[in-house]
Design a protein around this motif. Structure first.
Motif, PDB file in Angstrom:
ATOM      1  N   SER A  16       0.824  -1.211   0.000  1.00  0.00           N
ATOM      2  CA  SER A  16       0.000   0.000   0.000  1.00  0.00           C
ATOM      3  C   SER A  16       0.859   1.263   0.000  1.00  0.00           C
ATOM      4  O   SER A  16       0.542   2.243  -0.686  1.00  0.00           O
ATOM      5  CB  SER A  16      -0.937   0.008   1.212  1.00  0.00           C
ATOM      6  OG  SER A  16      -2.006  -0.893   1.041  1.00  0.00           O
ATOM      7  N   PHE A  17       1.969   1.231   0.758  1.00  0.00           N
ATOM      8  CA  PHE A  17       2.846   2.395   0.727  1.00  0.00           C
ATOM      9  C   PHE A  17       3.479   2.562  -0.647  1.00  0.00           C
ATOM     10  O   PHE A  17       3.680   3.688  -1.115  1.00  0.00           O
ATOM     11  CB  PHE A  17       3.942   2.310   1.787  1.00  0.00           C
ATOM     12  CG  PHE A  17       4.920   3.457   1.698  1.00  0.00           C
ATOM     13  CD1 PHE A  17       4.576   4.714   2.157  1.00  0.00           C
ATOM     14  CD2 PHE A  17       6.167   3.287   1.097  1.00  0.00           C
ATOM     15  CE1 PHE A  17       5.457   5.784   2.035  1.00  0.00           C
ATOM     16  CE2 PHE A  17       7.056   4.345   0.978  1.00  0.00           C
ATOM     17  CZ  PHE A  17       6.696   5.598   1.449  1.00  0.00           C
ATOM     18  N   LEU A  20       1.094   4.331  -2.682  1.00  0.00           N
ATOM     19  CA  LEU A  20       1.070   5.730  -2.256  1.00  0.00           C
ATOM     20  C   LEU A  20       2.275   6.477  -2.804  1.00  0.00           C
ATOM     21  O   LEU A  20       2.154   7.619  -3.289  1.00  0.00           O
ATOM     22  CB  LEU A  20       1.053   5.809  -0.725  1.00  0.00           C
ATOM     23  CG  LEU A  20       1.133   7.220  -0.128  1.00  0.00           C
ATOM     24  CD1 LEU A  20      -0.076   8.054  -0.516  1.00  0.00           C
ATOM     25  CD2 LEU A  20       1.271   7.152   1.398  1.00  0.00           C
ATOM     26  N   LEU A  21       3.445   5.861  -2.744  1.00  0.00           N
ATOM     27  CA  LEU A  21       4.660   6.486  -3.251  1.00  0.00           C
ATOM     28  C   LEU A  21       4.549   6.741  -4.755  1.00  0.00           C
ATOM     29  O   LEU A  21       4.890   7.830  -5.240  1.00  0.00           O
ATOM     30  CB  LEU A  21       5.857   5.584  -2.958  1.00  0.00           C
ATOM     31  CG  LEU A  21       7.235   6.125  -3.358  1.00  0.00           C
ATOM     32  CD1 LEU A  21       7.588   7.362  -2.551  1.00  0.00           C
ATOM     33  CD2 LEU A  21       8.311   5.054  -3.170  1.00  0.00           C
ATOM     34  N   GLY A  22       4.056   5.745  -5.490  1.00  0.00           N
ATOM     35  CA  GLY A  22       3.890   5.922  -6.929  1.00  0.00           C
ATOM     36  C   GLY A  22       2.913   7.038  -7.254  1.00  0.00           C
ATOM     37  O   GLY A  22       3.142   7.854  -8.153  1.00  0.00           O
ATOM     38  N   LEU A 132      -1.691   9.662   5.320  1.00  0.00           N
ATOM     39  CA  LEU A 132      -1.750   8.238   5.003  1.00  0.00           C
ATOM     40  C   LEU A 132      -0.488   7.485   5.405  1.00  0.00           C
ATOM     41  O   LEU A 132      -0.563   6.319   5.797  1.00  0.00           O
ATOM     42  CB  LEU A 132      -2.000   8.043   3.500  1.00  0.00           C
ATOM     43  CG  LEU A 132      -3.282   8.665   2.936  1.00  0.00           C
ATOM     44  CD1 LEU A 132      -3.430   8.302   1.464  1.00  0.00           C
ATOM     45  CD2 LEU A 132      -4.500   8.225   3.727  1.00  0.00           C
ATOM     46  N   THR A 133       0.666   8.141   5.301  1.00  0.00           N
ATOM     47  CA  THR A 133       1.925   7.443   5.580  1.00  0.00           C
ATOM     48  C   THR A 133       1.965   6.823   6.973  1.00  0.00           C
ATOM     49  O   THR A 133       2.298   5.640   7.113  1.00  0.00           O
ATOM     50  CB  THR A 133       3.124   8.376   5.365  1.00  0.00           C
ATOM     51  OG1 THR A 133       3.082   8.897   4.034  1.00  0.00           O
ATOM     52  CG2 THR A 133       4.434   7.644   5.577  1.00  0.00           C
ATOM     53  N   VAL A 137       2.684   2.743   7.472  1.00  0.00           N
ATOM     54  CA  VAL A 137       4.076   2.400   7.764  1.00  0.00           C
ATOM     55  C   VAL A 137       4.286   2.343   9.269  1.00  0.00           C
ATOM     56  O   VAL A 137       3.731   3.159  10.018  1.00  0.00           O
ATOM     57  CB  VAL A 137       5.019   3.445   7.122  1.00  0.00           C
ATOM     58  CG1 VAL A 137       6.455   3.207   7.525  1.00  0.00           C
ATOM     59  CG2 VAL A 137       4.879   3.426   5.612  1.00  0.00           C
ATOM     60  N   ALA A 138       5.082   1.392   9.710  1.00  0.00           N
ATOM     61  CA  ALA A 138       5.412   1.293  11.127  1.00  0.00           C
ATOM     62  C   ALA A 138       6.149   2.543  11.591  1.00  0.00           C
ATOM     63  O   ALA A 138       6.863   3.190  10.817  1.00  0.00           O
ATOM     64  CB  ALA A 138       6.273   0.058  11.384  1.00  0.00           C
TER      65      ALA A 138
END
Length: 415
Positions: A16-17, A20-22, A132-133, A137-138
């Motif tokens: 999912s991250f 999000l990054l893309g 969202l991050t 993300v942990a």
């Protein structure tokens, strides 16, 4: 290739991250293209300085006017849906703008209104995307994740986007906006692939009202010692930065003796420094605490203003810009990580809104101060103001800056 991607975006960050990054990289490239194309479009429709200046104002006004409201919505509603809706509306507006340009019916008023509406949708999309991050993300991986997002912003938004936008504009006024349309579409599709944990509030909890939500977000920021100090630091340093950078074009022409191309290269050098900073970020954070990094960064920014006030050499100024660019990327990534760690999930949107207000409010106030000082005392006066103001602020908050990285949401609530 997969191994290279795995080293740059580790598997532990999750699929999912990666989506999000893309999405962030695609929309950042689109925004960078529009950064150059929008003023070129307005200038192609009018030579009135006032109307052209309105085009610049449109870039500042939406974040100031709508960031807090965007924060309230992102804390109340489904964040993924907000990003999808905001980008869908942005696509509709871009489609209208492209149609006007292609059919020769574009007017200054129509273009300004369309660009303003696009800017408003970006506020809601960007504010919510920033929340969202920490959901994906942990906590211990936030520094890596934010550094990767920052790399995309510097490479695509700052370096590649503007020259690409100018190049596309020379081929035809519709091309850069058509390119932005395609990139935002790609970003929307990638966000649709993200899976978020449960969040938002039930309808009954939303009935409290917009003003109460705003007061809650502002009140929490003021009461939390670390986040309050961070917000104040961002506000003050954007006032000093805005004062100096508001006359940067005159400084480069009159003080350094550079032409338009040389002025553009200063920005490029700064962006290259930013890439160096993001590349070294992991190594730096393994060796130094976040508090120490922020202290050193603010000292570097203070010395940047001093160095530019003293020098008349383009080479010395370029070296300063290179270091300053690295500082901006490192400090910016650290500040985002600190805020994400400290702020509870249900307040991320509103805290981000307060942060945006501090950024743009400081820039607007600083630009007014810088313009007045330069007009009365010369082009270096804003840099001397920036150096003095930054030095005084760093000295006043030196001890608190070591505690700014406190990251427990429930603690450090001081009146």
């Amino acid at each position: 290739m997969r191994k290279v991607i795995g080293r740059f975006v580790p598997e532990r960050l999750g699929s999912s991250f990666r989506w999000l990054l893309g999405s962030s990289w695609a929309t950042n490239l689109g925004d960078g293209v529009a950064m150059a194309a929008a003023p070129l479009l307005i200038a192609s429709l009018t030579r009135d300085p006032f109307l052209i200046s309105l085009g610049a104002l449109i870039g500042w006004a939406p974040p100031l006017a709508f960031s807090l409201y965007a924060g309230v919505l992102s804390d109340r509603l489904d964040r993924r849906r907000i990003v999808l809706t905001a980008n869908a509306v942005r696509l509709a507006i871009l489609a209208g703008l492209i149609t006007m340009i292609a059919t020769g019916t574009a007017t200054v008023a129509g273009a300004l209104i369309a660009l303003a509406l696009v800017g408003i949708t970006e506020v809601f999309a960007d504010n919510t995307t920033a929340t969202l991050t920490p959901m994906l993300v942990a906590r211990d991986d936030l520094m890596v994740a934010n550094a990767r997002l920052q790399t995309g912003f510097l490479t695509l938004n700052q370096l590649a986007g503007p020259p690409l936008g100018a190049l596309l504009f020379t081929a035809g006024a519709t091309w850069p906006f058509a390119g932005q349309f395609l990139l935002v579409t790609a970003g929307l599709v990638m966000v649709s692939r993200i899976s978020l944990p449960p969040h938002g509030r039930e309808d009954g909890a939303r009935a409290a009202g917009l003003r109460q939500d705003l007061r809650e977000g502002l009140g929490w920021t003021v009461r939390h010692a670390a986040v309050r100090t961070l917000a104040l630091t961002i506000l003050i340093f954007n006032i000093t930065f805005g004062a100096a950078w508001s006359v940067l074009v005159l400084y480069s022409l009159e003080r350094l003796g550079l032409g338009p191309i040389g002025f553009g290269l200063l920005t490029t050098v700064s962006a290259i420094g930013g890439l160096i900073g993001t590349t070294l970020y992991g190594t730096i954070t393994r060796r130094f605490s976040l508090g120490a990094i922020m202290r050193v960064g603010l000292i570097l920014e203070t010395l940047t203003h001093l160095g530019l006030a003293l020098t008349t050499s383009p080479w010395a100024a370029s070296a300063i810009f290179l270091v300053f660019g690295a500082h901006l990327s490192i400090w910016g990534t650290t500040a985002v990580t600190v805020r994400q760690r400290a702020v509870p999930a249900e307040l991320q949107g509103r805290a981000g809104g307060v942060n945006t207000i501090c950024i743009f409010g400081g820039l607007v106030a600083g630009s007014l101060i810088g313009g007045a000082l330069a007009a009365r005392y010369g082009v270096t006066a804003p840099f001397w103001f920036a150096f003095t103001g930054s030095a005084v602020f760093v000295a006043a908050l030196w001890r608190q800056l070591m505690h700014i990285t406190h990251d427990e949401p429930e603690a450090a609530l001081q009146g």
